[in-house]
Design an enzyme around this catalytic site. Structure first.
Site, mmCIF file in Angstrom:
data_model
loop_
_atom_site.group_PDB
_atom_site.id
_atom_site.type_symbol
_atom_site.label_atom_id
_atom_site.label_comp_id
_atom_site.label_asym_id
_atom_site.label_seq_id
_atom_site.Cartn_x
_atom_site.Cartn_y
_atom_site.Cartn_z
ATOM 1 C CB SER A 278 2.332 -44.599 47.603
ATOM 2 O OG SER A 278 1.696 -45.437 48.531
ATOM 3 C CG HIS B 9 -8.590 -41.421 51.135
ATOM 4 N ND1 HIS B 9 -8.119 -42.713 51.095
ATOM 5 C CD2 HIS B 9 -7.633 -40.706 51.764
ATOM 6 C CE1 HIS B 9 -6.930 -42.774 51.650
ATOM 7 N NE2 HIS B 9 -6.605 -41.559 52.076
ATOM 8 C CB CYS C 204 -7.085 -42.615 47.715
ATOM 9 S SG CYS C 204 -8.478 -43.755 47.825
#
Lengths: 711, 372
Positions: A336, A376, A389
Site C-alpha cells: 500500500s 469502507h 482502501c
C-alpha cells in the site's frame, strides 16, 4: 698449418726429425702459444672494457638495484566523513605482522611460532594457512593487526629465525560505528591475486596495503587510496637492512565527505534492533541521503584482516542475510505504500480528489469481484489514502489505465536506478502492459491492474526507491538522491501539480498518522512537528501456509512504511522496510523513533536505550556476543571462506534470491495484502480471490527469473 | 743492472718479481676489501703464505738439473700414490675429499700433480731419443703420465684440476714437437666427445654449470646468479672503479666467493678497468718472462719444463678470468697470486720457483747457440 712443422706425410713412413727441426718447432710453437696467450689476454681486456665501459651504465643500474631496496610505505587511507565532518571510517595506528609466503622457508613452522607468540586461536591459524597457500608470489598475508608492543617486540627479536615475517608499524582502517556502516561503506582488505594480475603495481603487494572491497570504500578507491611513501634502504643479498638511505613520506588519501548523517545512520541501524530490515532517510530539499541503514550487518572492522571463517560461517548461515545491503538489493512488493503515488497519477489523469466510490468490501472489475481488506463505505481520495482502501484503487487504476500509473511510478523513482556511487542496486519492477508483454510474453489483464494498483502483483521495489518516492511525493519535485556532499544546492525539476493537489495528498498522508488512519502509533512526540506517512504490508506466503503475523519468521509478512516530516513543509522523507516483520506495525515505530531522533536526539535516544536494554545491548555488542557464541559452538570445524571476494557476496546473494522466490510467487499470484492498524486483527482473511490456474503457471515461470533487474 | 746494485741481487729476474710482488700486494688490498676492510681475515694470511711459499720457490730455484732429473719420476709416483690415498681415504671416510691431513698441514695432491705432470713429461720428452718423437709408440708413456692422475682427480670429482693437468701436459707435448696432425685429430676427437662427456662423464651439478653458462638467464638465481653478479660487479666498476672498500657487490654479499674464485670481480668493482689492466698486464709480463725463460733454455728438458710451468699458470689465469667475465662455465679455479687460498698459491709458486730455477740454469749454462 705448415708453419707448425708438419712433416711431409707422403714421403715415407719415418719422418725426418732432428734436434734442429725440434728446436725450430719448439720456437715456432712457443710463439704460437705466446700468441694464443696474448690473444686471450687481449680478448679478456676487450671484454672487460666492454662490460666496464660500454655497458657500464647498465651494470651500475643493476648494482644499484641490488644494493638499494625500495620498500613502499602504504599510504594512509583517506577518511570517510559524514555530512558534519565526523569520521565514519578513519585509520588507527597499530602494530601489525604480515608474512610473505615466498620468503618463508617452512611456512608451517613459522606460522606455528607466530601463533605461539600471538596466542592465535586454531581457526585463525587455519585461515592464515589457507591464505598463505592461496597467495601468489610476494603477495603478503596478514597474520594479525592491533598487536601490543610486547608482542611486536617479541616478533621483532625473533626475526632472524622467522624468514618472511614482516612486523611493522602501520595503520588499520577503523569504523567507529562498526556494523551500522557495514553495508554503506563496505570494507577494506589486501588486494587479491587477481587484482594484482590486473594491475601489477608493487604497492598492491606491500604488506599492510588495503584496497576498498565493497560499497563506498570500493567506489571511492581513487580518492581514498593516497600516494604510497617509499623508504630506500641498503640491503645485503640476504635482505638484511644495512642502513636507511632516504625516506619519502606517504600522502594520505583524500577524505570523502558523504551526505550521511553519522549519528542518524547509527541510530537507525540500532533502532532496527532485532529485526531484519532497512531504513532510508533523505533530505527533501537537496536529495542528500542522510541514512541508509541495513541490518543485521557485519562489522567491517573485523573484515579488514580478511574475513575469518567463523565469522563468515555465522553471517552466511544467518537467515537474515547480514551480508546483503537491503537498502539497495532488497526487493519487496511495495504494497500500500504506493497508494499516495498512485493518487498523484490519478490526479494527473484528471480524477478529482472529491470523486468517490462505494467500497462494499471490494469492487467488481470486469466480471470478477475483488476484495478489499474492509468495507469502507464511501471513499474519496483522502480516505482512500488514510484508510488504505483497495477498492478505490481498483476502480481508478482501471479507469485511468495502468500505463498512466506505471508512468508515474517511474517518474516517482520506482523501477529506476539512481546515479549513486554504489557497487550495485537492484531496480526491481514496475509492471505495465508493455513490460508484461516484453518480459512475460502475455497480455495485460484487468486483474493485473487490480493487483498492481495496490502495490502487489509484479511490483518489486527497493527501500531507497520508496524513500525517493516519498520525497518526490512530499515536495512535488523530482528529488534526486545523492551520497557525496557538495556545496551546491541542486535544482530539481518540479512536477506539474498544483500546490493544492500536493497539499491534499500531504494532508491525507498526515491523516494516516495523525488522523483516522492506519498508523496512529507513528505519531511524533512533538506538538509542532507532524509526520505524514503510508503503511504497507507485503504478503510472503499464501494465507494457507501462514497468517503472516505469527509462526515461522520467514513466513511473516514484510512491513513497510514511507514517510516525510514535517508534513506541511517537508524537510525529511524516508522509508522503512522490515523483512518478515509481521506487517507494517513493525516498520512505522522505527520511522517514528528515527524522525524523533532527527528532531530531538535526546528524546530519540531515550526510546532506543530502553529498547536496547531489552534486546541485550547495542548492535555491536549483540554481534560480538553472537560471534562468541557461534565460535564456541562451532569450534574449529568451520569451512573456509571463499577465496575470491566476489564469491563471498555472490553466494550470499544466490541464497538471498532463492529465499526471495516465495515473495515473488506470492506477489505474482495474490491480490491480497493486509493492513496493519488497530483494526486489522478483526479482518477476516478471505483466500486470494483472483487465483486462477493460468496465473499460478505464470508465477512459476516468474520464479525462474527471480530478479527483473539486477546488475 | 749497473754497478750500483750488487750482482747477486741484480741477477734476480726482477722483470718477473716486480709484477709478482705487485700482484700479491694488490691481492692483499683486494682481500682486505673482500673482508669488509678487515686486513686480518684474508689479507694477512695471504701475505704470510706468500712469504713462506716464496721462500720455498727460492729453495726450488737453487736445485740443480741433475737433482731434478733424478727425482722427477719418484716424485711423480709419490704424488700419484697420494692421489690414490686421497681416493681411498675418501671412500673409507664416506664422501669425497681432496686433501690429506698430515698434522696441521693439508696436502692437496691434485694441486701438486699439476707441476709434477709437467716436470715428468718434460723429463720424458727431454730424454726421449729425437727420432722417437713422431713415433706413435712414444706417446703411450706420455699419455699414461697425463691420464693416470687425471683419472683420479676426475674421481674426486674435480673437473677444473683435471683439465689443468691435461692442459699443462698437452702444452708440453705440443712444444715437444709431436706431429701437428695428432693434435688436430685429438682436437676433432675431443669435440666429438664433448656430447658424450657432457652426458656421461659430468656430474649433474657440472652439467648445470655448463647449461647455465650457455644460457645464463635460464637460472638467474642459481648458477647464473654468480655470473650475473660478477658481471654487475665488473661492469659497475667502470673505468676507475668505486674506490677502495667501496664495492657494494662484494660488501653486501651479492658477489659469491668474493675472496676466492670471484676475487677479480671484487677487484674490478673497486679499481675499475684500470685495475683490470694492471692485473692483466702483470700476468702478461710474468707469463712473457716465463716463455722467454723457456726460449732461452739450453736443453729440451729445461725448455719444456719452463714452457709447461708457464702454461700451467696461464691456465689458471685464463680460465678464472674467462669465467668471471662470463666466457666460461663456473669452475672452481682461483686467480693466481690474488685469490685467497693456500693450495693454488702453492702450485703457482712451485711453477714460479721452477721458472726461477730454469732461469738460473740458463745463466749458469748459457745457450751455446741455436744448435746444441
Amino acid at each position: 698449418m705448415g708453419i707448425f712443422g708438419r712433416r711431409k706425410i707422403g714421403a715415407k713412413p719415418r719422418e725426418l726429425v732432428s734436434q734442429t727441426t725440434l728446436e725450430n718447432a719448439f720456437n715456432r710453437r712457443t710463439f704460437v702459444i705466446g700468441g694464443a696467450m696474448g690473444g686471450i689476454g687481449t680478448i679478456l681486456a676487450a671484454r672487460m672494457a666492454y662490460i666496464a665501459i660500454a655497458e657500464n651504465e647498465r651494470w651500475v643500474l643493476e648494482s644499484e638495484s641490488n644494493r638499494v631496496n625500495l620498500s613502499l610505505i602504504p599510504p594512509r587511507r583517506g577518511w570517510i566523513l559524514d555530512r558534519n565532518g565526523a569520521p565514519l571510517a578513519s585509520n588507527r595506528a597499530d602494530f601489525r605482522v604480515d608474512v610473505i609466503p615466498d620468503r618463508m622457508n617452512d611456512p608451517e613452522q613459522t606460522l606455528s611460532a607466530l601463533a605461539d607468540i600471538l596466542d592465535l586461536p586454531d581457526t585463525t591459524v587455519a585461515d592464515i594457512t589457507k591464505r598463505v597457500d592461496d597467495a601468489r608470489g610476494f603477495q603478503p598475508v596478514e597474520v594479525a593487526v592491533g598487536l601490543n608492543y610486547d608482542q611486536f617486540a617479541a616478533i621483532s627479536v625473533r626475526l632472524p629465525d622467522l624468514p618472511g615475517v614482516v612486523p611493522q608499524r602501520g595503520f588499520s582502517r577503523f569504523y567507529p560505528t562498526g556494523p551500522s556502516v557495514g553495508h554503506l561503506l563496505g570494507y577494506v582488505g589486501p588486494a587479491s591475486a587477481e587484482e594484482y594480475e590486473e594491475r601489477p603495481d608493487p604497492i598492491l603487494i606491500t604488506p599492510g596495503y588495503k584496497i576498498g572491497k565493497d560499497a563506498l570504500e570500493q567506489q571511492f578507491e581513487q580518492d581514498l587510496q593516497g600516494k604510497p611513501g617509499a623508504r630506500r634502504v641498503e640491503v645485503t643479498a640476504s635482505g638484511r637492512i644495512v642502513r636507511d638511505l632516504e625516506t619519502r613520506e606517504d600522502v594520505q588519501g583524500d577524505p570523502v565527505r558523504l551526505t550521511i548523517d553519522g549519528p542518524l545512520q547509527d541510530y537507525a541501524a540500532r533502532r532496527i534492533g532485532l529485526e531484519s530490515g532497512s531504513c532510508v532517510v533523505l533530505d527533501c530539499e537537496t536529495g542528500d541521503v542522510l541514512c541508509m541503514s541495513s541490518m543485521p550487518s557485519f562489522d567491517p572492522n573485523s573484515f579488514s584482516q580478511g574475513i575469518g571463517r567463523v565469522e563468515y560461517a555465522m553471517l552466511r548461515d544467518d537467515e537474515r542475510v547480514p551480508l546483503r545491503n537491503k537498502v539497495l538489493k532488497g526487493l519487496y512488493p511495495p504494497g500500500s505504500t504506493v497508494k499516495p503515488m498512485h493518487c498523484m497519477a490519478f490526479l494527473d489523469a484528471g480524477v478529482k480528489p472529491e470523486e468517490a466510490i462505494m467500497c462494499n468490501g471490494g469492487r467488481r472489475i470486469g466480471n470478477r469481484f475483488f476484495n478489499c481488506w474492509s468495507n469502507h463505505g464511501r471513499v474519496d481520495m483522502a480516505k482512500a489514502i488514510y484508510q488504505s482502501c483497495d477498492s478505490y484503487f481498483y476502480h481508478f487504476a482501471q479507469q485511468v489505465g495502468f500505463e498512466k500509473v506505471a508512468e508515474w511510478a517511474h517518474k516517482m523513482g520506482l523501477g529506476e536506478e539512481f546515479d549513486l556511487p554504489v557497487t550495485s542496486q537492484f531496480y526491481g519492477t514496475v509492471p505495465s502492459p508493455e513490460w508484461k508483454l516484453r518480459r512475460r510474453e502475455s497480455e495485460w489483464q484487468p486483474y493485473d491492474t487490480v493487483n498492481s494498483s495496490i502495490g502487489q502483483g509484479y511490483y518489486l521495489v527497493n527501500p531507497l526507491q520508496l524513500a525517493v518516492m516519498s520525497a518526490r511525493l512530499a515536495t512535488g519535485d523530482r528529488v534526486v538522491p545523492r551520497l557525496r556532499l557538495t556545496e551546491d544546492k541542486p535544482k530539481f525539476e518540479h512536477f506539474a501539480f498544483s500546490d493544492e493537489e500536493i497539499g491534499y495528498v500531504r494532508q491525507a498522508m498526515s491523516d494516516v498518522v495523525n488522523g483516522p488512519g492506519t498508523a496512529g502509533r507513528a505519531r511524533l512526540p512533538f506538538d509542532d512537528i507532524k509526520m505524514a506517512g503510508k503503511t504497507g504490508t507485503a504478503q510472503v506466503v499464501s494465507l494457507s501456509i501462514s497468517d503472516g503475523k505469527s509462526g515461522p519468521w520467514k513466513y511473516r509478512d514484510h512491513g513497510l512504511f514511507v514517510f516525510f516530516a514535517p508534513f506541511d513543509k517537508p524537510k525529511y522523507a524516508g522509508a522503512v522496510v522490515i523483512e518478515h516483520g509481521g506487517g507494517s506495525g513493525s516498520a512505522y515505530p522505527i520511522a517514528r523513533d528515527v524522525m524523533t531522533y532527527l528532531f530531538d536526539p535526546a528524546k530519540g535516544m531515550e526510546a532506543l536505550r530502553a529498547l536496547e536494554e531489552q534486546w541485550g545491548g547495542t548492535a555491536q555488542q549483540r554481534l560480538d556476543s553472537k560471534y562468541r557464541a557461534y565460535a564456541a559452538a562451532a569450534g574449529a570445524s568451520v569451512p573456509p571462506v571463499p577465496t575470491r571476494d566476489e564469491d563471498i557476496f555472490d553466494q550470499v546473494e544466490a541464497e538471498a534470491r532463492l529465499a526471495a522466490r516465495p515473495d515473488k510467487e506470492l506477489a505474482e499470484g495474490a491480490n491480497r495484502r493486509r493492513e496493519d492498524d488497530e483494526a486489522s486483527s478483526q479482518i477476516s482473511r478471505a483466500p486470494p480471490s483472483a487465483q486462477t490456474p493460468d496465473r499460478q503457471a505464470e508465477a512459476a515461470a516468474a520464479a525462474e527469473t527471480p530478479q527483473d533487474g539486477s546488475q | 743492472m749497473s754497478g750500483i746494485v750488487p750482482e747477486p741481487i741484480a741477477r734476480q729476474p726482477w722483470q718477473m718479481l716486480f709484477p709478482l710482488f705487485g700482484l700479491i700486494g694488490f691481492g692483499a688490498l683486494v682481500l682486505t676489501s673482500a673482508a669488509a676492510g678487515d686486513f686480518d681475515i684474508y689479507a694477512k694470511s695471504h701475505l704470510i703464505r706468500f712469504v713462506v711459499l716464496f721462500a720455498m720457490a727460492v729453495v726450488i730455484s737453487r736445485l740443480s738439473k741433475p737433482l731434478v732429473s733424478f727425482f722427477t719420476y719418484p716424485a711423480y709416483l709419490v704424488i700419484l700414490l697420494l692421489l690414490m690415498a686421497v681416493e681411498i681415504v675418501g671412500q673409507v671416510g664416506g664422501g669425497s675429499q681432496r686433501w690429506l691431513e698430515v698434522g696441521p698441514i693439508r696436502i692437496q695432491p691434485s694441486e701438486l700433480m699439476k707441476p709434477a705432470v709437467v716436470v715428468a713429461l718434460a723429463h720424458y720428452y727431454g730424454s726421449l731419443p729425437v727420432g722417437m718423437i713422431p713415433n706413435w709408440r712414444a706417446i703411450l708413456p706420455a699419455g699414461g703420465i697425463i691420464l693416470a692422475p687425471m683419472a683420479f682427480v676426475l674421481l674426486q670429482p674435480d673437473l677444473g684440476t683435471s683439465l689443468a693437468i691435461a692442459f699443462g701436459g698437452g702444452v708440453v707435448m705440443f712444444l715437444a714437437g709431436l706431429p701437428i696432425r695428432w693434435f688436430i685429430f685429438a682436437g676433432i676427437a675431443g669435440i666429438a666427445a664433448i656430447p658424450l662427456a657432457f652426458f656421461f662423464a659430468l656430474q649433474p651439478y657440472q652439467q648445470d654449470r655448463v647449461t647455465t653458462f650457455l644460457d645464463p638467464e635460464s637460472d638467474p638465481l642459481g648458477e647464473g646468479y654468480q655470473i650475473t653478479q660478477s658481471k654487475i660487479a665488473i661492469g659497475s666498476g667502470g673505468i676507475f672503479g668505486k674506490g677502495f672498500n667501496e664495492g657494494s657487490q662484494s660488501h653486501l654479499n651479492y658477489l659469491p666467493e668474493p675472496h676466492t674464485d670471484f676475487v677479480f670481480a671484487t677487484m674490478a668493482e673497486e679499481w675499475g678497468f684500470v685495475g683490470g689492466l694492471f692485473v692483466l698486464g702483470a700476468f702478461a709480463v710474468i707469463l712473457g718472462w716465463g716463455l722467454s725463460v723457456a726460449r732461452a733454455a739450453s736443453d729440451r728438458f729445461s725448455k719444456l719444463l719452463a714452457a709447461g710451468m708457464t702454461a700451467t699458470i696461464f691456465f689458471y689465469v685464463a680460465i678464472n678470468l674467462l669465467m668471471v667475465m662470463g666466457f666460461a662455465p663456473v669452475v672452481g679455479i682461483p686467480l693466481p697470486f690474488i685469490s685467497h687460498g693456500g693450495s693454488s698459491m702453492m702450485t703457482n709458486m712451485i711453477c714460479i720457483g721452477v721458472l726461477m730455477m730454469v732461469h738460473r740454469w740458463n745463466r749458469n749454462a748459457p745457450r751455446t747457440g741455436l744448435i746444441t
